[in-house]
Design a protein around this motif. Structure first.
Motif, short mmCIF file in Angstrom:
data_model
loop_
_atom_site.label_atom_id
_atom_site.label_comp_id
_atom_site.label_asym_id
_atom_site.label_seq_id
_atom_site.Cartn_x
_atom_site.Cartn_y
_atom_site.Cartn_z
N THR A 423 -9.88 -46.76 118.72
CA THR A 423 -9.02 -47.87 119.15
C THR A 423 -8.07 -47.46 120.27
O THR A 423 -7.89 -48.19 121.25
N TRP A 424 -7.41 -46.31 120.11
CA TRP A 424 -6.47 -45.88 121.14
C TRP A 424 -7.18 -45.56 122.45
O TRP A 424 -6.63 -45.80 123.54
N ALA A 427 -7.78 -48.86 124.07
CA ALA A 427 -6.53 -49.49 124.49
C ALA A 427 -5.96 -48.83 125.75
O ALA A 427 -5.36 -49.49 126.59
N ARG A 428 -6.13 -47.51 125.88
CA ARG A 428 -5.58 -46.81 127.04
C ARG A 428 -6.51 -46.82 128.25
O ARG A 428 -6.16 -46.31 129.31
N LEU A 473 -2.92 -52.48 120.76
CA LEU A 473 -3.18 -53.24 121.99
C LEU A 473 -1.89 -53.73 122.63
O LEU A 473 -1.82 -53.88 123.86
N ALA A 478 -0.72 -49.03 126.21
CA ALA A 478 -2.03 -49.66 126.41
C ALA A 478 -2.21 -50.08 127.86
O ALA A 478 -1.31 -50.64 128.47
N THR A 482 -6.12 -57.18 127.88
CA THR A 482 -6.30 -57.73 126.54
C THR A 482 -5.91 -59.20 126.49
O THR A 482 -5.04 -59.66 127.23
#
Length: 566
Positions: A423-424, A427-428, A473, A478, A482
């Motif tokens: 996930t990270w 997001a990044r 997010l 992030a 999104t």
């Protein structure tokens, strides 16, 4: 007038012999120092093979450990022999066994004859050098270093830490300003004799014995005291990478070495036969009567450093992989992530493939094996759908997918049921487009039926996971593009969010959707959420979902084709 050569040798003795003969054939006296760590039979064989040349001498052997005093002691011993036995030399050139003359030796002799009082030695104060690696610049002159950095690293680090803790500081000899620079210099006879015969030499030697890497500071500092004119540069082409390790030149660097116009280069690979044959045997091919200018090839080395430290966007390599922040872009191409869409629409994946014209995968990160488009088990780059391999390194799976399929946009589904370790990374990633319908994970639970106590526990678990993902997010760290809707917001008017998601992919500029995917039957879903509340769970990620949604009439209206605007 001629020049004298001091050679520090510790390996590839056959090449050292070849280069020593080249110097001697040009009329240069040579003194060779061979590291005491070299086995005695190999050393005696080298002495025997060069015994036919009267201009070559061998110095008393010292043990030369990297970063230790032995290298300076070896240089001092060899220089004393060279100056004592050759009163006609006016410059002394320090080289290693891996150094190779790039131009005819006579050109170097003539060049130095025109500059009889100039000392060519790189020499700069610690505040002015950008190349120190390892965190020790001024401290290398104010702390003591009795342990080897390479062979006794633990003791080295512990002793440095102890000295810092007790705030120990050595006194620098009066009048000495520490300077640093390349070990490979060319000093005039006058300056070198002044350094070796300085009345304060015992003081300086005692001080530098405990300096870290003294071979890069001893002569560089003392030359500033005794020299009439210092040319702060080396006549030897010697390049180092960002980690402080020297570049090694191979046969395919032949033209690069010629372009440098330098007199000598190091390090030359001992098996670079073409390079050695060209510069030692082909005087016409090596000749280049111009000012030595290693800066001419600095641009090439700068590109090499950038390629090694930054590399190509989205492609991981050994030199960058362990270093956080060195990714130069986490992935190599733009991609889209959809969360909640496959749960809310019955035919979302084939619909998106048809509408957006991109490759649309199912849930790539589980549960179970990755669901590649068209039910493939292996796709470009031999990337397999095996869950075990994917979950061993989820980020690598994501980056490989995008690198192997660059040129074709990838879209895939994500959910709270998936492996959240990625996930990270998503997001990044500036290449990521992440679109979320929060709370849609509850639709499969609503459709499944069964033991409601189990459903409530599973719903609580999934809601907690998705809430964490949404926090990621919305984090200030992030970088992905999104868009997040609650399920209630989306169901009320799905056309606009879908249009925005398709436009973000970029394949339908200025065009409106002509069809909509089929939404699942949500009759009774509001009551399902109310039942969760009644059981003590608060389903807050869905938004304010009515108990009796008016979805069917809206969906029927939306499913009517839109006009395509040109």
């Amino acid at each position: 007038m001629t020049i004298g050569i001091v050679m520090l040798v510790h390996t590839a003795l056959d090449r050292a012999e070849q280069v020593a003969r080249h110097w001697s054939a040009a009329g240069c006296p040579v003194v060779i120092h061979c590291d005491r760590k070299v086995p005695r039979p190999a050393y005696e064989a080298l002495c025997q093979s060069l015994s036919d040349l009267p201009g070559i001498r061998f110095a008393t052997r010292h043990r030369c450990d990297w970063g230790g005093w032995g290298i300076v002691a070896a240089t001092q011993t060899a220089c004393e022999i060279l100056l004592r036995e050759n009163p006609d030399i006016r410059h002394v050139y320090l080289a290693s066994g891996a150094c190779l003359p790039l131009r005819p030796v006579q050109e170097l002799v003539d060049y130095l004859a025109e500059r009889p009082r100039t000392d060519f030695i790189e020499s700069a104060t610690t505040a002015d050098v950008p190349w120190t690696v390892g965190g020790l610049d001024v401290e290398r002159f104010t702390l003591r270093f009795p342990f080897s950095w390479k062979s006794s690293r633990g003791a080295f680090d512990a002793y440095v830490k102890l000295q810092r803790l007790v705030k120990f500081r050595r006194n620098i000899p009066f009048g000495l300003v520490p300077h640093m620079g390349s070990q490979w210099w060319c000093l005039s006879r006058r300056t070198l004799e002044a350094i070796l015969h300085d009345p304060k030499r015992p003081v300086y030697d005692r001080y530098f014995r405990k300096v870290w890497i003294p071979d890069e500071s001893y002569f560089q500092s003392l030359a500033r005291i005794h020299s009439i004119h210092v040319e702060s540069r080396s006549l030897t082409l010697s390049k180092f990478d960002f980690q402080g390790k020297p570049y090694i030149f191979y046969d395919d660097h032949l033209q690069l070495l010629r372009r440098s116009d330098c007199f000598v280069a190091r390090k030359i690979w001992c098996k670079a036969d073409r390079v050695y044959d060209t510069f030692l045997n082909d005087a016409e091919g090596a000749m280049n009567r111009t000012e030595p200018n290693p800066g001419k090839i600095d641009r090439i080395f700068s590109k090499a450093v950038e390629r090694r430290t930054r590399g190509r966007t989205g492609l991981y390599m050994q030199s960058r992989f362990p270093n956080a922040g060195w990714e130069n872009g986490l992935t190599g191409a733009k991609y889209s992530v959809f969360q909640g869409f496959s749960e809310l629409f019955e035919d979302f994946e084939p619909w998106l493939t048809r509408i957006a014209g991109c490759r649309v995968h199912g849930h790539l990160f589980g549960p179970g094996d990755a669901r590649f488009a068209d039910d493939q088990y292996t796709i470009s780059g031999a990337l397999t759908a095996a869950a075990g391999l994917r979950d061993y390194a989820p980020r690598d799976f994501l980056t490989n997918l995008n690198w192997n399929t660059r040129g074709e946009r990838q879209c895939f589904q994500f959910s709270p049921r998936a492996n959240q370790d990625v996930t990270w990374d998503m997001a990044r990633d500036t290449n990521a487009q992440i679109t979320v319908i929060s709370g849609a994970w509850a639709v499969p639970l609503f459709q499944a039926g069964g033991d409601f106590a189990k459903i409530r526990r599973e719903a609580a678990r999934l809601q907690k996971i998705e809430n964490t993902f949404l926090a990621v997010l919305r984090s200030s760290h992030a970088k992905a593009r999104t868009k997040i809707w609650t399920m209630a917001e989306f169901v009320e008017a799905p056309a606009e969010p879908l249009q925005m998601a398709i436009d973000e992919i970029g394949n339908r500029s200025g065009r409106r959707l002509s069809e909509m995917p089929r939404m699942v039957d949500l009759k009774g879903f509001g009551q399902f959420l109310q039942n969760l509340k009644n059981q003590g769970m608060h389903p807050y990620l869905m938004g304010d979902f009515p108990t009796q949604p008016i979805v069917p009439p809206v969906i029927e209206k939306i499913r009517k084709p839109y006009l395509i605007q040109k």
